[in-house]
Design a protein around this motif. Structure first.
Motif, short mmCIF file in Angstrom:
data_model
loop_
_atom_site.label_atom_id
_atom_site.label_comp_id
_atom_site.label_asym_id
_atom_site.label_seq_id
_atom_site.Cartn_x
_atom_site.Cartn_y
_atom_site.Cartn_z
N PRO A 48 -3.15 -10.97 -0.52
CA PRO A 48 -2.46 -10.19 -1.56
C PRO A 48 -2.99 -10.53 -2.95
CG PRO A 48 -1.08 -12.01 -0.84
CD PRO A 48 -2.29 -12.03 0.04
N SER A 49 -2.46 -9.87 -3.94
CA SER A 49 -2.80 -10.15 -5.34
C SER A 49 -1.52 -10.26 -6.14
CB SER A 49 -3.69 -9.04 -5.92
OG SER A 49 -3.00 -7.80 -5.91
N LEU A 75 6.00 -8.54 0.46
CA LEU A 75 5.53 -9.89 0.14
C LEU A 75 6.71 -10.79 -0.20
CD1 LEU A 75 2.52 -8.91 -2.15
CD2 LEU A 75 2.37 -9.79 0.18
N GLU A 89 -2.35 -4.31 2.83
CA GLU A 89 -1.73 -3.65 3.99
C GLU A 89 -0.43 -2.94 3.63
OE1 GLU A 89 -4.80 -5.99 4.96
OE2 GLU A 89 -2.95 -6.93 4.26
N ARG A 90 -0.05 -3.01 2.36
CA ARG A 90 1.15 -2.35 1.84
C ARG A 90 2.42 -2.85 2.51
NH1 ARG A 90 -0.12 3.83 0.25
NH2 ARG A 90 1.69 3.33 -1.02
N ASP A 92 -0.06 -5.84 -1.84
CA ASP A 92 -0.64 -6.25 -0.56
C ASP A 92 -1.54 -5.12 -0.06
OD1 ASP A 92 -0.84 -7.94 1.80
OD2 ASP A 92 0.26 -6.35 2.81
N THR A 105 -1.92 -16.18 0.92
CA THR A 105 -1.22 -16.32 -0.35
C THR A 105 -2.13 -15.97 -1.52
OG1 THR A 105 -1.81 -18.65 -0.59
CG2 THR A 105 0.24 -18.15 0.57
N ASN A 115 -6.31 -8.40 8.21
CA ASN A 115 -5.49 -8.81 7.06
C ASN A 115 -6.38 -9.16 5.87
OD1 ASN A 115 -3.01 -9.31 5.87
ND2 ASN A 115 -3.15 -11.49 6.22
N ALA A 138 2.55 -15.28 -4.11
CA ALA A 138 2.85 -14.19 -3.20
C ALA A 138 2.31 -14.55 -1.82
CB ALA A 138 2.24 -12.89 -3.69
N THR A 139 3.14 -14.37 -0.77
CA THR A 139 2.75 -14.68 0.60
C THR A 139 2.97 -13.45 1.47
OG1 THR A 139 3.46 -16.98 0.28
CG2 THR A 139 3.10 -16.26 2.54
N ASP A 140 1.94 -13.06 2.25
CA ASP A 140 2.08 -11.87 3.09
C ASP A 140 2.64 -12.23 4.46
OD1 ASP A 140 0.01 -12.87 4.61
OD2 ASP A 140 -1.46 -11.39 3.97
N ASP A 141 2.70 -11.23 5.35
CA ASP A 141 3.36 -11.42 6.64
C ASP A 141 2.60 -12.38 7.57
OD1 ASP A 141 1.32 -9.43 6.83
OD2 ASP A 141 2.10 -8.88 8.80
#
Length: 309
Positions: A103-104, A134, A130-131, A128, A177, A100, A170-173
């Protein structure tokens, strides 16, 4: 006693099946997914969307293709017709395991020049590696607390005059953040003109007055037709004559009943000489209007008018 694998999340146990589909639009759905080692991924490939892999591991494939992925890491794929390596065009990414990257996010203001009390629209540009999808949270008042009820890539709010700060996160899976910040200024409304001071000296009297020091300031008079036909205002304009105005700058405005200005003209008054101005208001409609004339000494004269169709 529980087996150790029973304590692991279901997604990490492996053996699941995931699908990457194509449709009428040249894009994959989803463009990114995370799978566990041992999971199987099926791609919806065709002659219209031939499937290729960036690592060169077989293909291209012009029919449905599936793979069981056992090695942790990332597998990038793309459409040979509508995409390219490096994530360009129609492309996607499968992440095997918990690899992982953060993100941006950047923020932009869609409302170019917001004014006091106007709705301001913001948009978050988030990505992200990893696409994956978010979650976006907003802090619209700049107090550092993100409102859990405000989500999505856009948000709106109203602000008064001053400097304001908006934050978005922004928070990924997997919980990594990234924060974005935007600072902007709402200008203060223009100050209302100050009324003339009672202590200010009287305006100079016209030369026709013999004793100018003791004579009162002239009272301007406005001559304008009370009924104006719409065609007259559009083609020839409204003729306004101001007499006995003190020397200096004159202005005449035509306003509707809401106070909105429809036309404005300025002129210079000379002592003892009437001033004639012509107002043109092509957008005026039939109904009541008001003529407002302001003289150099700060006085204003309001004159009602009726515009007939």
């Amino acid at each position: 006693m529980l087996h150790a694998s029973a304590l692991l999340p279901l997604a990490l146990l492996g053996g699941g099946v995931h699908e990457v589909r194509t449709g009428d639009a040249p894009k994959y759905s989803p463009p990114g997914l995370r799978v566990a080692a041992g999971d199987t991924v099926r791609w919806d490939a065709s002659q219209r969307h031939p499937l290729a892999f960036e690592d060169g591991s077989g293909g291209p494939y012009d029919a449905d293709h599936e793979r069981t992925l056992t090695t942790p890491g990332k597998l990038a794929f793309y459409c040979l017709v509508h995409g390219a390596p490096g994530g360009a065009g129609m492309s996607g990414l499968v992440t095997v395991g918990d690899s992982n990257e953060a993100p941006s996010i950047t923020l932009e203001r869609e409302t170019a020049e917001p004014r006091d009390g106007e709705l301001v629209v913001f948009r978050a540009l988030a990505g992200d590696p990893e696409r994956l999808a978010l979650r976006i949270a907003w802090d619209l008042d700049g107090d550092g607390r993100f409102d859990p009820h405000l989500g999505g890539v856009s948000a709106v709010a109203r602000y008064g005059p001053g400097v304001h700060t908006v934050n978005a996160r922004a928070t990924d899976d997997l919980g990594l953040t990234a924060d974005g910040r935007l600072t902007f200024t709402i200008p203060a409304p223009p100050a209302a003109p100050k009324p003339p001071s009672d202590a200010s000296p009287p305006a100079a009297a016209p030369p026709a007055v013999t004793n100018a020091d003791s004579a009162p300031a002239p009272t301007p008079q406005v001559h304008a037709a009370r009924a104006i036909r719409l065609a007259t205002v559009r083609r020839r304009g409204l003729r306004v004559t101001v007499t006995a105005a003190p020397p200096g700058r004159l202005s005449a405005e035509l306003r509707d009943l809401r106070g909105r200005r429809l036309a404005r003209v300025t002129a210079t008054a000379r002592s003892g000489t009437p001033v004639t101005m012509r107002l043109r208001a092509p957008r005026i409609r039939a109904g009541r209007a008001r003529l407002v004339v302001r003289t150099a000494d700060g006085r204003s004269i309001s004159h009602p008018l009726i515009v007939r169709a």
